[in-house]
Design an enzyme around this catalytic site. Structure first.
Site, PDB file in Angstrom:
ATOM      1  N   GLU A 468       0.804  -1.230   0.000  1.00  0.00           N
ATOM      2  CA  GLU A 468       0.000   0.000   0.000  1.00  0.00           C
ATOM      3  C   GLU A 468       0.831   1.272   0.000  1.00  0.00           C
ATOM      4  O   GLU A 468       0.278   2.371   0.032  1.00  0.00           O
ATOM      5  CB  GLU A 468      -0.942  -0.011   1.208  1.00  0.00           C
ATOM      6  CG  GLU A 468      -1.982  -1.103   1.110  1.00  0.00           C
ATOM      7  CD  GLU A 468      -2.885  -1.165   2.336  1.00  0.00           C
ATOM      8  OE1 GLU A 468      -2.581  -0.492   3.327  1.00  0.00           O
ATOM      9  OE2 GLU A 468      -3.873  -1.913   2.279  1.00  0.00           O
ATOM     10  N   ARG A 809     -23.026 -51.206  40.719  1.00  0.00           N
ATOM     11  CA  ARG A 809     -21.599 -50.863  40.798  1.00  0.00           C
ATOM     12  C   ARG A 809     -21.249 -49.711  39.850  1.00  0.00           C
ATOM     13  O   ARG A 809     -21.606 -49.723  38.684  1.00  0.00           O
ATOM     14  CB  ARG A 809     -20.782 -52.097  40.406  1.00  0.00           C
ATOM     15  CG  ARG A 809     -19.292 -51.915  40.435  1.00  0.00           C
ATOM     16  CD  ARG A 809     -18.634 -53.188  39.954  1.00  0.00           C
ATOM     17  NE  ARG A 809     -18.652 -54.225  40.983  1.00  0.00           N
ATOM     18  CZ  ARG A 809     -17.732 -54.331  41.936  1.00  0.00           C
ATOM     19  NH1 ARG A 809     -16.744 -53.480  41.993  1.00  0.00           N
ATOM     20  NH2 ARG A 809     -17.810 -55.299  42.811  1.00  0.00           N
ATOM     21  N   ARG A 813     -25.021 -41.785  43.086  1.00  0.00           N
ATOM     22  CA  ARG A 813     -26.031 -42.042  44.117  1.00  0.00           C
ATOM     23  C   ARG A 813     -27.452 -41.990  43.551  1.00  0.00           C
ATOM     24  O   ARG A 813     -28.264 -42.870  43.792  1.00  0.00           O
ATOM     25  CB  ARG A 813     -25.875 -41.015  45.245  1.00  0.00           C
ATOM     26  CG  ARG A 813     -26.627 -41.378  46.487  1.00  0.00           C
ATOM     27  CD  ARG A 813     -26.520 -40.281  47.521  1.00  0.00           C
ATOM     28  NE  ARG A 813     -25.128 -39.997  47.860  1.00  0.00           N
ATOM     29  CZ  ARG A 813     -24.741 -38.901  48.511  1.00  0.00           C
ATOM     30  NH1 ARG A 813     -25.639 -38.002  48.865  1.00  0.00           N
ATOM     31  NH2 ARG A 813     -23.482 -38.697  48.814  1.00  0.00           N
ATOM     32  N   SER A 877     -17.408 -40.700  41.576  1.00  0.00           N
ATOM     33  CA  SER A 877     -18.764 -40.141  41.583  1.00  0.00           C
ATOM     34  C   SER A 877     -19.235 -39.888  43.012  1.00  0.00           C
ATOM     35  O   SER A 877     -20.252 -39.248  43.240  1.00  0.00           O
ATOM     36  CB  SER A 877     -19.746 -41.106  40.938  1.00  0.00           C
ATOM     37  OG  SER A 877     -19.283 -41.474  39.682  1.00  0.00           O
ATOM     38  N   LYS A 907     -20.264 -40.796  35.331  1.00  0.00           N
ATOM     39  CA  LYS A 907     -19.741 -41.860  34.476  1.00  0.00           C
ATOM     40  C   LYS A 907     -20.915 -42.618  33.844  1.00  0.00           C
ATOM     41  O   LYS A 907     -21.896 -42.843  34.547  1.00  0.00           O
ATOM     42  CB  LYS A 907     -18.877 -42.819  35.304  1.00  0.00           C
ATOM     43  CG  LYS A 907     -17.683 -42.123  35.987  1.00  0.00           C
ATOM     44  CD  LYS A 907     -17.038 -43.052  37.010  1.00  0.00           C
ATOM     45  CE  LYS A 907     -15.973 -42.309  37.802  1.00  0.00           C
ATOM     46  NZ  LYS A 907     -15.373 -43.107  38.885  1.00  0.00           N
ATOM     47  N   GLU A 931      -9.902 -48.100  37.340  1.00  0.00           N
ATOM     48  CA  GLU A 931     -11.346 -48.236  37.575  1.00  0.00           C
ATOM     49  C   GLU A 931     -11.731 -49.682  37.837  1.00  0.00           C
ATOM     50  O   GLU A 931     -11.087 -50.587  37.317  1.00  0.00           O
ATOM     51  CB  GLU A 931     -12.100 -47.796  36.316  1.00  0.00           C
ATOM     52  CG  GLU A 931     -12.727 -46.431  36.374  1.00  0.00           C
ATOM     53  CD  GLU A 931     -13.880 -46.328  37.366  1.00  0.00           C
ATOM     54  OE1 GLU A 931     -14.320 -47.372  37.881  1.00  0.00           O
ATOM     55  OE2 GLU A 931     -14.312 -45.189  37.631  1.00  0.00           O
ATOM     56  N   ASP A 932     -12.810 -49.851  38.588  1.00  0.00           N
ATOM     57  CA  ASP A 932     -13.290 -51.223  38.769  1.00  0.00           C
ATOM     58  C   ASP A 932     -14.673 -51.421  38.168  1.00  0.00           C
ATOM     59  O   ASP A 932     -15.203 -52.523  38.191  1.00  0.00           O
ATOM     60  CB  ASP A 932     -13.350 -51.583  40.264  1.00  0.00           C
ATOM     61  CG  ASP A 932     -14.480 -50.872  40.956  1.00  0.00           C
ATOM     62  OD1 ASP A 932     -14.678 -49.666  40.661  1.00  0.00           O
ATOM     63  OD2 ASP A 932     -15.190 -51.506  41.755  1.00  0.00           O
TER      64      ASP A 932
END
Ligand code: BGC
Length: 990
Positions: A468, A809, A813, A877, A907, A931-932
């Protein structure tokens, strides 16, 4: 993703840098951006929030983005003294922009003029997941006093655009802890609604009021020495561009919002997905690493992800310069990054040009031409909004000609469309929108090119090219050569339409009057447009007569702190061979594969580049000319194998805002330079060439010191990951992957996650953090849960036993209760009561927990992880995780706990693990979940993490490693097992 190079940190507040830092610490989310002003304010600050598309009329510059009410104000008063950095004593200060998670934080230890010391921790975010939600959170800790603290949160509606007012107050209201307002733009009549609420973790006396038209909420509480109280200010914002009653929607949205932690997790999840596609890893150069991420962050917060009628202005949404207008910066500098990493956003930006075709048609018509002529500066309609006059440095008016004659923008838009189509194969969009852009702009060029019968060629006279510094020039080679390309491309697009979408071809032929004569003229123009070129030297003249201008040795001006144009004046510069930015070189970059289309075109491209580089580079104002230039010079220097020079240009581009290298960062982010920096890394240092069959690495040119460069590119719905490493001068290139591109994020929480990279090998096992589920992994509280559920079930007369318990499991809640209740109809109040009752029993039962209740192997594993420097978190959780870990005696060993209070979705949603990773400051891909429960394993995989499942094989389908329990499992064994695992993280719908 590597963990270094994600944080921009300021350790001292320097008032003289106030406005630069406001730009630098801006936050945004693709919907709006807010400059980095302070919550408590500061004298002389430029508190600014711009929302995409919210323009209002203004004299001279026609229209500008409107500064929206300031949503940040949060004042903290101690014994009548209000916290501010310009009062009292600042004992400690740290401000940090976390690019990885899009959070701006500040830690300040402040002593009030009366001698009371406070630690304040501010966290701010503009939610990426909920674009209309903005959050300020402050943790307040009195260090050496107890007494009353008052927190006052407001929305400041008394805002303007550097003196120009745009808003009128329409309505406002408040309740105990929330307030709202409704404003309207004076001219465009766009309405804006905002609502806000203030919450405090301590019992506080809350009041609301309207102070000078500003909704204001306050909370007053008795502060204790050393006790931290958290206040959260949440703001929602909508405009009439999206909804018809923005104030009402803002209030409704506010009351329906989830908790801060859930909002945070959702926000983090979107950033996570974005970085998976967009991150660039540079090893061996921490400055370059941080700089490139900072530039990409700026692009990502400016990019409209959910709207296709707005585009990215030249200063993004972060500053007043150019008034929020959109230039070629978008299509040429920014769109390539998005096309190749986030194609759906690139499409949004190009659709903006489609919807603005009518404005471009009006512009062509008013200038006496046919078709569509895009405005040099564009806002909401596509009409030209470049100011015709501005005030020069000497106070005199200066005529700006760009809006009249800087024509190349029209082809730049078409070029962006073409590149997007080539890279994505998005035929659908091309036939619906892209083709019309390319064809109607070609109609314009067909009417603009003039036949010169004396010279027997077409000419395009009286233009401004990219450089420019020179106005009213004839036959600018950049413009002419790009028009030649445009004519040929338009013919090819129409051919394609006729073959594949004949109905659309017929419709456009009629609509745009694409007669045989017109097409013949396009073809004639393509063959006979004047392209200046000296076959002897190979040097392309920038425009007719450029070589006759006075030559200047720019090295004589070394050490200057302003542009050559500012030093010499506009007229004098116009008469000299001084470039503001690349012009011929810009052309050679844009048409790297076929730079010239003349009888001499068979000359080797590199020789052509060398000749023109040698001529034009020393004549270019690299330091204070246009910020668009350095990135392009960096790429071309790479092509010429001049890595050192390339690096210098690159750093000038990449640090333009972080280091304020031009002294004008206070005006807003240099958007083109951010995109240019990415192109410099990928096309320059990475040596990527885009071929018909996809992107390839031609010759990488890693700068000295760079040991590794890694990035991803999307091409025709495939994702390619490039990994370039350099050891002892030997460069190795690996194209790691080639997989279908997933949809990585949605408006809300991402539903799927996918690890695009190939499973790391044992030697590059990336795990830096381990997130343990609690129940069944660290301890076995299932017996206590079982007893608590059993007691509740007995009281309610519901049949329940161990087998029924087993099927619950891993469930949260509430889900467990619903499972237990089966078909029984209950009210929400009953659900709440039963959950509390069950929890009461459970809390009684677990009071007996001690370290003896840790499951076998847990303690040695935690010790080993700590010794190895691996971070440890709980991702559970359970709402009792804090209590349970304390009773077990392991709280001290944990770096973070994410529990049932942290997130709303449980989860198998990935939220709790993502939340934990965020708390650890780690990339999900660098985390391992233990994790279980099947739902937990699924959650870990959804989070894109490594997963170890504990329990019988049949419980899990996809864990990377499955063990019976943690007894005798060492970290060393685990990493070996993970490295051997054959499973790669795959997307699983939640
Ligand atoms: C440059 C243009 C650019 C504009 C907006 C000007 O200084 O010369 O090329 O489009 O700034 O960034």
């Amino acid at each position: 993703m590597n963990q270094i190079g994600w944080n921009v940190i300021e350790t001292e507040f320097v008032p003289a840098e106030l406005h630069h830092k406001e730009t630098m610490f801006a936050l945004g989310n693709g919907y709006l951006s807010t400059r980095g002003t302070f919550e408590e304010g500061y004298p002389g600050e430029n508190a600014t929030t711009f929302i995409h598309g919210v323009y209002d009329d203004v004299p001279v510059v026609y229209t500008e983005l409107v500064n929206c009410p300031n949503w940040l104000p949060l004042k903290i008063a101690v014994d009548g003294e209000v916290f501010s950095l310009d009062r009292g004593e600042v004992l400690e200060y740290k401000r940090q922009l976390d690019l990885r998670w899009g959070i701006l934080s500040r830690d300040v230890v402040w002593r009030s003029p009366k001698g009371q010391t406070l630690h304040l921790r501010f966290d701010r975010l503009t939610s990426m997941a909920e674009e209309h939600v903005l959050i300020v959170r402050c943790q307040i800790t009195p260090i050496d006093f107890a007494g009353e603290i008052e927190v006052i949160a407001s929305i400041d509606t008394n805002v303007d655009n550097q003196g120009v007012k745009h808003w009128e107050h329409l309505n406002a209201g408040d309740t105990d802890n929330s307030a709202w307002l409704q404003l309207g733009c004076l001219k465009s009549k766009i309405e804006l609604g905002m609502a806000t609420q203030l919450t405090c973790s301590e019992n506080a006396i809350a009041t609301s009021a309207n102070v000078n038209g500003n909704p204001t909420l306050s909370a007053k509480y008795s502060a204790q020495t050393g006790r931290t109280v958290t206040v959260e200010k949440i703001v929602t914002v909508f405009t009439s561009r999206q909804v018809s009653h923005p104030a009402q929607v803002a209030q409704e949205r506010l009351v329906s919002l989830p908790s801060y932690t859930t909002l945070l997790a959702a926000h983090g999840a979107v950033w996570d997905a974005l970085w998976r596609d967009c991150d660039v890893v540079i090893e061996g150069d921490s400055t370059a690493q941080l700089a490139i991420r900072y530039n990409l962050f700026q692009l990502l917060i400016a990019a409209p992800r959910h709207e296709d009628r707005v585009s990215i202005p030249a200063k993004t949404l972060t500053g007043y310069a150019y008034r929020g207008h959109v230039f070629w910066d978008t299509e040429i500098f920014i769109v390539p990054f998005l096309t190749l990493t986030q194609p759906q956003i690139a499409r949004n930006l190009l659709s903006y040009r489609y919807y603005n075709l009518d404005g471009a048609r009006r512009k062509a018509h008013e200038a006496g031409y046919e078709g569509a002529m895009y405005p040099w500066e564009s806002a909401s309609t596509g009409d030209e909004v470049t100011p015709r006059w501005v005030t020069g440095a000497d106070g005199h008016p200066v005529r700006i000609w760009c809006g009249d004659i800087e024509l190349h923008i029209t082809t730049d838009v078409a070029y962006g469309v073409w590149q997007y189509w080539q890279a994505t194969g998005d035929d659908e969009w091309m036939q619906q929108q892209g083709a019309e852009i390319i064809l109607d702009t070609a109609v314009f060029w067909g009417s603009r090119a003039e036949w010169n019968s004396d010279r027997q060629c077409y000419e395009i006279r009286d233009v401004i090219g990219p450089d420019e510094n020179h106005e009213h020039v004839d036959n600018n080679t950049f413009t002419n050569r790009m028009v030649q390309w445009h004519m040929e491309t338009a013919i090819a697009v129409l051919d394609w339409l006729r073959q594949h979408h004949p109905a659309k071809a017929t419709a456009l032929t009629a609509q745009l009057d694409l007669t045989g004569d017109r097409l013949q003229r396009w073809s004639h123009i393509a063959q006979h447009l004047l392209i200046l070129h000296n076959p002897e030297t190979g040097i392309i003249e920038q425009y007719e007569g450029f070589f006759n201008l006075i030559d200047v040795d720019l090295s004589e001006y070394e050490g200057r702190t302003k542009s050559m144009q500012a030093i010499l004046g506009i007229e004098e510069t116009n008469q000299r061979q001084i470039l503001k930015q690349p012009d011929v070189l810009m052309l050679l970059y844009m048409l790297r594969q076929s730079p010239l289309k003349t009888p001499w075109a068979n000359r080797e491209d590199l020789q052509l580049l060398r000749a023109n580089w040698d001529y034009y580079t020393p004549r270019t104002d690299h330091t204070y000319g246009s910020s668009l230039g350095p990135a392009i010079h960096a790429i071309l220097a790479c092509d010429l194998d001049q890595s050192d020079e390339a690096y210098e240009h690159f750093m000038r581009a990449a640090l333009v805002d972080l280091k304020d290298v031009r002294g004008n960062a206070h005006e807003g982010i240099h958007a083109a330079s951010t995109g240019g920096s990415w192109q410099a890394v990928v096309f320059g240092f990475g040596g990527v060439r885009l071929t018909e069959t996809g992107p390839i690495v031609d010759t990488p040119h890693l700068p000295p010191g760079w040991t590794r460069l890694n990035f991803k590119l999307h091409w025709q719905k495939q994702c390619y990951e490039f990994d370039i490493s350099s050891t002892n001068g030997v460069t190795e290139v690996r194209v790691i992957n080639n997989s279908e591109v997933p949809t990585l994020y949605t408006e809300k929480l991402p539903e799927t996650f996918m690890d695009l990279s190939i499973k790391p090998t044992a030697t590059e096992m990336p795990i830096k953090g381990v997130i343990f589920d609690l129940d069944g992994v660290i301890t076995d509280t299932s017996e206590h849960h079982y007893r608590a559920w059993q007691q509740l079930a007995d009281e309610e007369g519901i049949a329940f036993n161990r087998q029924a318990n087993e099927s619950m499991r891993g469930l949260a809640r509430r889900d467990s209760l619903l499972h237990l209740l089966g078909d029984r109809q209950v009210t929400e109040a009953q659900i709440q009561e039963m959950m509390m009752r069950k929890n009461g029993y459970y809390e009684q039962f677990i009071q007996t927990l001690t370290a003896d209740d840790l499951l076998p192997g847990v303690l040695p594993l935690l010790d080993e992880l700590q010794a190895t420097g691996i971070k440890i978190a709980i991702g559970s959780s359970s709402k009792n995780a804090q209590l349970v870990t304390k009773l077990l005696g392991i709280s001290e060993r944990l770096d973070a706990i994410s529990d049932g209070y942290s997130v709303e979705r449980h989860k198998p949603a990935p939220d709790v693990f993502l939340h934990a990773a965020m708390q650890l400051g780690l990339d999900p891909a660098d985390c391992l979940v233990v994790e279980d429960a099947a739902a937990g394993v699924e959650a870990g995989l959804n989070a894109g993490m490594w997963v170890v499942g504990l329990g019988p094989t049949e419980r899990f389908t996809a864990a990377h490693v499955i063990c019976d329990d943690l007894a005798e499992v060492s970290w060393h064994d685990l990493t070996a097992l993970l490295a051997d695992s054959q499973i790669v993280c795959l997307p699983i719908a939640v």
